[in-house]
Design a protein around this motif. Structure first.
Motif, PDB file in Angstrom:
ATOM      1  N   ILE A  47      40.520  45.949  39.133  1.00  0.00           N
ATOM      2  CA  ILE A  47      38.788  45.828  40.152  1.00  0.00           C
ATOM      3  C   ILE A  47      38.086  45.864  40.024  1.00  0.00           C
ATOM      4  CG2 ILE A  47      37.748  45.832  42.561  1.00  0.00           C
ATOM      5  CD1 ILE A  47      40.736  46.312  44.099  1.00  0.00           C
ATOM      6  N   HIS A  48      37.929  47.004  38.966  1.00  0.00           N
ATOM      7  CA  HIS A  48      36.162  47.399  38.271  1.00  0.00           C
ATOM      8  C   HIS A  48      36.701  47.010  37.341  1.00  0.00           C
ATOM      9  CE1 HIS A  48      33.255  50.139  37.669  1.00  0.00           C
ATOM     10  NE2 HIS A  48      33.473  50.604  36.681  1.00  0.00           N
ATOM     11  N   GLY A  49      37.768  46.478  36.990  1.00  0.00           N
ATOM     12  CA  GLY A  49      37.041  45.240  35.116  1.00  0.00           C
ATOM     13  C   GLY A  49      38.320  46.130  33.914  1.00  0.00           C
ATOM     14  N   GLY A  54      44.809  40.722  38.155  1.00  0.00           N
ATOM     15  CA  GLY A  54      43.670  39.498  38.634  1.00  0.00           C
ATOM     16  C   GLY A  54      42.692  40.572  39.946  1.00  0.00           C
ATOM     17  N   TYR A  55      41.447  39.849  39.483  1.00  0.00           N
ATOM     18  CA  TYR A  55      41.160  40.581  41.452  1.00  0.00           C
ATOM     19  C   TYR A  55      41.488  40.176  41.975  1.00  0.00           C
ATOM     20  CZ  TYR A  55      36.764  41.342  44.246  1.00  0.00           C
ATOM     21  OH  TYR A  55      35.483  42.225  44.722  1.00  0.00           O
ATOM     22  N   LYS A  56      41.286  38.990  42.509  1.00  0.00           N
ATOM     23  CA  LYS A  56      42.055  38.909  43.959  1.00  0.00           C
ATOM     24  C   LYS A  56      43.700  39.500  44.955  1.00  0.00           C
ATOM     25  CE  LYS A  56      42.554  34.776  47.113  1.00  0.00           C
ATOM     26  NZ  LYS A  56      42.989  33.405  46.891  1.00  0.00           N
ATOM     27  N   ILE A  61      46.947  44.435  47.266  1.00  0.00           N
ATOM     28  CA  ILE A  61      47.431  44.801  47.333  1.00  0.00           C
ATOM     29  C   ILE A  61      47.017  46.412  47.105  1.00  0.00           C
ATOM     30  CG2 ILE A  61      48.923  46.675  45.411  1.00  0.00           C
ATOM     31  CD1 ILE A  61      49.116  43.778  43.821  1.00  0.00           C
ATOM     32  N   HIS A  62      45.730  46.746  46.833  1.00  0.00           N
ATOM     33  CA  HIS A  62      44.648  47.458  47.105  1.00  0.00           C
ATOM     34  C   HIS A  62      44.458  47.957  48.814  1.00  0.00           C
ATOM     35  CE1 HIS A  62      41.945  50.575  45.206  1.00  0.00           C
ATOM     36  NE2 HIS A  62      41.725  50.690  46.104  1.00  0.00           N
ATOM     37  N   SER A  63      44.636  46.893  49.550  1.00  0.00           N
ATOM     38  CA  SER A  63      44.276  46.789  50.854  1.00  0.00           C
ATOM     39  C   SER A  63      45.166  47.804  51.698  1.00  0.00           C
ATOM     40  CB  SER A  63      43.332  46.169  51.444  1.00  0.00           C
ATOM     41  OG  SER A  63      41.971  45.488  51.013  1.00  0.00           O
ATOM     42  N   ALA A  65      47.509  48.899  50.257  1.00  0.00           N
ATOM     43  CA  ALA A  65      48.009  50.613  49.510  1.00  0.00           C
ATOM     44  C   ALA A  65      47.208  51.579  50.485  1.00  0.00           C
ATOM     45  CB  ALA A  65      48.595  50.313  48.289  1.00  0.00           C
ATOM     46  N   ALA A  66      46.038  50.883  50.690  1.00  0.00           N
ATOM     47  CA  ALA A  66      45.096  52.541  51.129  1.00  0.00           C
ATOM     48  C   ALA A  66      45.127  52.428  52.701  1.00  0.00           C
ATOM     49  CB  ALA A  66      43.911  50.989  51.014  1.00  0.00           C
ATOM     50  N   ILE A  67      45.768  51.305  53.022  1.00  0.00           N
ATOM     51  CA  ILE A  67      46.046  51.848  54.348  1.00  0.00           C
ATOM     52  C   ILE A  67      47.055  52.309  54.691  1.00  0.00           C
ATOM     53  CG2 ILE A  67      46.689  50.448  56.354  1.00  0.00           C
ATOM     54  CD1 ILE A  67      45.372  47.832  56.107  1.00  0.00           C
ATOM     55  N   ALA A 148      34.810  52.229  54.479  1.00  0.00           N
ATOM     56  CA  ALA A 148      32.795  51.747  54.461  1.00  0.00           C
ATOM     57  C   ALA A 148      33.295  50.788  53.630  1.00  0.00           C
ATOM     58  CB  ALA A 148      32.467  52.710  54.137  1.00  0.00           C
ATOM     59  N   TYR A 149      33.912  50.874  52.370  1.00  0.00           N
ATOM     60  CA  TYR A 149      34.034  49.164  51.567  1.00  0.00           C
ATOM     61  C   TYR A 149      34.836  48.401  52.792  1.00  0.00           C
ATOM     62  CZ  TYR A 149      33.635  48.927  46.307  1.00  0.00           C
ATOM     63  OH  TYR A 149      33.465  48.910  45.020  1.00  0.00           O
ATOM     64  N   LEU A 150      36.503  48.542  53.045  1.00  0.00           N
ATOM     65  CA  LEU A 150      37.029  47.219  53.906  1.00  0.00           C
ATOM     66  C   LEU A 150      36.378  47.130  54.407  1.00  0.00           C
ATOM     67  CD1 LEU A 150      39.725  49.268  53.928  1.00  0.00           C
ATOM     68  CD2 LEU A 150      40.061  47.392  53.150  1.00  0.00           C
ATOM     69  N   ILE A 171      30.221  56.520  45.193  1.00  0.00           N
ATOM     70  CA  ILE A 171      31.328  57.604  45.551  1.00  0.00           C
ATOM     71  C   ILE A 171      32.430  57.298  45.654  1.00  0.00           C
ATOM     72  CG2 ILE A 171      32.130  59.393  48.126  1.00  0.00           C
ATOM     73  CD1 ILE A 171      29.112  58.417  48.908  1.00  0.00           C
ATOM     74  N   HIS A 172      32.904  56.055  46.265  1.00  0.00           N
ATOM     75  CA  HIS A 172      34.614  55.524  45.532  1.00  0.00           C
ATOM     76  C   HIS A 172      34.946  55.454  44.376  1.00  0.00           C
ATOM     77  CE1 HIS A 172      37.480  54.469  47.642  1.00  0.00           C
ATOM     78  NE2 HIS A 172      38.335  53.117  46.380  1.00  0.00           N
ATOM     79  N   LEU A 173      34.170  55.581  42.738  1.00  0.00           N
ATOM     80  CA  LEU A 173      34.369  55.027  41.698  1.00  0.00           C
ATOM     81  C   LEU A 173      34.519  56.473  41.410  1.00  0.00           C
ATOM     82  CD1 LEU A 173      35.081  52.921  40.015  1.00  0.00           C
ATOM     83  CD2 LEU A 173      33.250  53.394  38.816  1.00  0.00           C
TER      84      LEU A 173
HETATM   85  C1  HEM Z   1      42.231  56.318  50.537  1.00  0.00           C
HETATM   86  C2  HEM Z   1      41.759  54.982  50.636  1.00  0.00           C
HETATM   87  C3  HEM Z   1      40.907  53.829  50.115  1.00  0.00           C
HETATM   88  C4  HEM Z   1      40.750  52.930  50.836  1.00  0.00           C
HETATM   89  C5  HEM Z   1      40.605  52.390  51.829  1.00  0.00           C
HETATM   90  C6  HEM Z   1      40.256  51.904  49.720  1.00  0.00           C
HETATM   91  C7  HEM Z   1      39.423  50.764  49.667  1.00  0.00           C
HETATM   92  C8  HEM Z   1      39.227  50.132  48.218  1.00  0.00           C
HETATM   93  C9  HEM Z   1      38.311  48.460  49.132  1.00  0.00           C
HETATM   94  C10 HEM Z   1      37.965  47.847  49.775  1.00  0.00           C
HETATM   95  C11 HEM Z   1      37.501  48.345  47.586  1.00  0.00           C
HETATM   96  C12 HEM Z   1      36.820  47.098  47.442  1.00  0.00           C
HETATM   97  C13 HEM Z   1      37.638  45.671  46.802  1.00  0.00           C
HETATM   98  C14 HEM Z   1      36.626  44.956  46.967  1.00  0.00           C
HETATM   99  O1  HEM Z   1      36.501  44.729  45.796  1.00  0.00           O
HETATM  100  O2  HEM Z   1      36.871  44.258  47.935  1.00  0.00           O
HETATM  101  C15 HEM Z   1      37.713  49.392  46.530  1.00  0.00           C
HETATM  102  C16 HEM Z   1      37.663  49.624  45.175  1.00  0.00           C
HETATM  103  C17 HEM Z   1      38.232  50.365  44.494  1.00  0.00           C
HETATM  104  N1  HEM Z   1      39.051  51.412  44.614  1.00  0.00           N
HETATM  105 FE1  HEM Z   1      39.995  51.830  46.259  1.00  0.00          FE
HETATM  106  N2  HEM Z   1      40.484  52.421  47.971  1.00  0.00           N
HETATM  107  C18 HEM Z   1      41.289  53.861  48.317  1.00  0.00           C
HETATM  108  C19 HEM Z   1      41.809  54.793  47.542  1.00  0.00           C
HETATM  109  C20 HEM Z   1      41.419  54.626  45.808  1.00  0.00           C
HETATM  110  C21 HEM Z   1      42.294  55.480  45.584  1.00  0.00           C
HETATM  111  C22 HEM Z   1      43.295  56.579  45.409  1.00  0.00           C
HETATM  112  C23 HEM Z   1      42.036  55.207  43.785  1.00  0.00           C
HETATM  113  C24 HEM Z   1      42.249  55.844  42.521  1.00  0.00           C
HETATM  114  C25 HEM Z   1      42.309  55.294  41.771  1.00  0.00           C
HETATM  115  C26 HEM Z   1      40.800  54.233  44.618  1.00  0.00           C
HETATM  116  C27 HEM Z   1      40.276  53.210  43.234  1.00  0.00           C
HETATM  117  C28 HEM Z   1      39.405  52.795  43.536  1.00  0.00           C
HETATM  118  C29 HEM Z   1      38.349  52.009  42.339  1.00  0.00           C
HETATM  119  C30 HEM Z   1      38.688  52.082  40.959  1.00  0.00           C
HETATM  120  C31 HEM Z   1      37.624  50.352  42.765  1.00  0.00           C
HETATM  121  C32 HEM Z   1      36.867  49.889  41.975  1.00  0.00           C
HETATM  122  C33 HEM Z   1      35.726  49.929  42.717  1.00  0.00           C
HETATM  123  C34 HEM Z   1      34.393  49.392  41.312  1.00  0.00           C
HETATM  124  O3  HEM Z   1      34.809  48.681  40.690  1.00  0.00           O
HETATM  125  O4  HEM Z   1      33.322  49.975  42.460  1.00  0.00           O
HETATM  126  N3  HEM Z   1      40.872  54.206  45.452  1.00  0.00           N
HETATM  127  N4  HEM Z   1      38.847  50.421  47.420  1.00  0.00           N
END
Ligand code: HEM
Length: 230
Positions: A47-49, A54-56, A61-63, A65-67, A148-150, A171-173
């Motif tokens: 997602i971060h590039g 692919g982004y979509k 998958i990220h959403s 797996a996160a849930i 918060a992102y979701l 914070i997430h990154l």
């Molecule tokens: C624990 C629960 C987690 C939730 C609910 C969550 C949720 C999300 C969401 C909603 C996004 C944004 C997707 C978008 O752009 O539409 C995101 C981005 C991202 N997540 Fe997670 N995530 C979680 C855990 C993780 C973990 C464990 C990693 C591990 C390395 C991670 C790495 C990232 C990265 C690198 C991005 C891209 C950030 C950016 O470019 O700004 N996330 N995540």
């Protein structure tokens, strides 16, 4: 190396037995957490590039797996408190200098590990501190910023004209990089046992050979005989 009289160093002289130290649930949550974190790291950095998915597809998958990871963490927090296993994470700081000294140079000189795993304490002080940091700082930073992102569409209007989304993303990154560093160090540490695969095998089978006190051996023989292998 001087012996330190803390409970991290007890029972070294007791006879060793092969005993199940990681229950079936413990191994299940450990490996499913590992698989989910790898999936989240791969899709998150896509997602971060930085990675090629692919982004979509990566977002989808990220959403999911996160849930799954949040549900797993909720169940596992409950399991830790109901079984009393949370106590394993309270670091016994008195033994920390000896452990740090071992990892700083003892390990290179072939010194014996200053810590002996016991039934009551499966982790050394450094491990407890690292896991505590993981559970109290990195984990909550990830899930709170991730949720918060979701849910951004729900609060987007309120946040208009502010830097709220950038702060959440930062914070997430930052937490994603921290968890990646944690995982790399964790995997390296798993190779420092009796053989490079010893700790991994223990987390797969659940069994390790550790000193057992007479009371522990008697308790297991009576109440949980299937945990004793030899
Ligand atoms: C624990 C629960 C987690 C939730 C609910 C969550 C949720 C999300 C969401 C909603 C996004 C944004 C997707 C978008 O752009 O539409 C995101 C981005 C991202 N997540 Fe997670 N995530 C979680 C855990 C993780 C973990 C464990 C990693 C591990 C390395 C991670 C790495 C990232 C990265 C690198 C991005 C891209 C950030 C950016 O470019 O700004 N996330 N995540």
């Amino acid at each position: 190396m001087t012996a330190v009289a803390t409970s991290d160093f007890i029972d070294k002289e007791e006879p060793k037995r092969t005993v199940m130290i990681y229950s079936r649930y413990e191994r299940f949550w450990h490996w499913s957490q590992a698989a989910l974190i790898f999936t989240l790291a791969f899709t998150g950095f896509s997602i971060h590039g930085l990675l090629p998915l692919g982004y979509k597809l990566a977002v989808q998958i990220h959403s999911w797996a996160a849930i799954a990871l949040i549900v797993l963490w909720a169940f596992t927090t409950f399991w830790h408190f109901t079984t009393g296993q949370w106590r394993q994470y309270l670091p016994k700081l008195a033994s920390l200098p000896a452990i740090l000294k071992f990892y700083a140079w003892g390990i290179l000189a072939g010194a014996p590990h200053p810590y002996t795993k016991t039934l009551k304490r499966k982790q050394n002080a450094l491990q407890s501190l690292a896991y505590l940091w993981f559970m109290v700082v990195i984990g909550p930073a990830l899930w709170s910023s991730g949720i918060a992102y979701l849910t951004y569409p729900l609060w987007a209007k309120m946040a208009a004209g502010t830097h709220a989304l950038e702060i959440v993303a930062f914070i997430h990154l930052a937490a994603a990089y921290l968890i990646s560093i944690f995982v790399i160090i964790h995997i390296y540490m798993t190779t420092t046992g009796k053989t490079p695969l010893h700790y991994i095998k223990t987390m797969i089978t659940g069994y390790d050979t550790i000193p057992l006190s007479k009371a522990e051996a008697a308790y297991l023989a009576e109440d949980e005989p299937n945990r004793l292998k030899s």
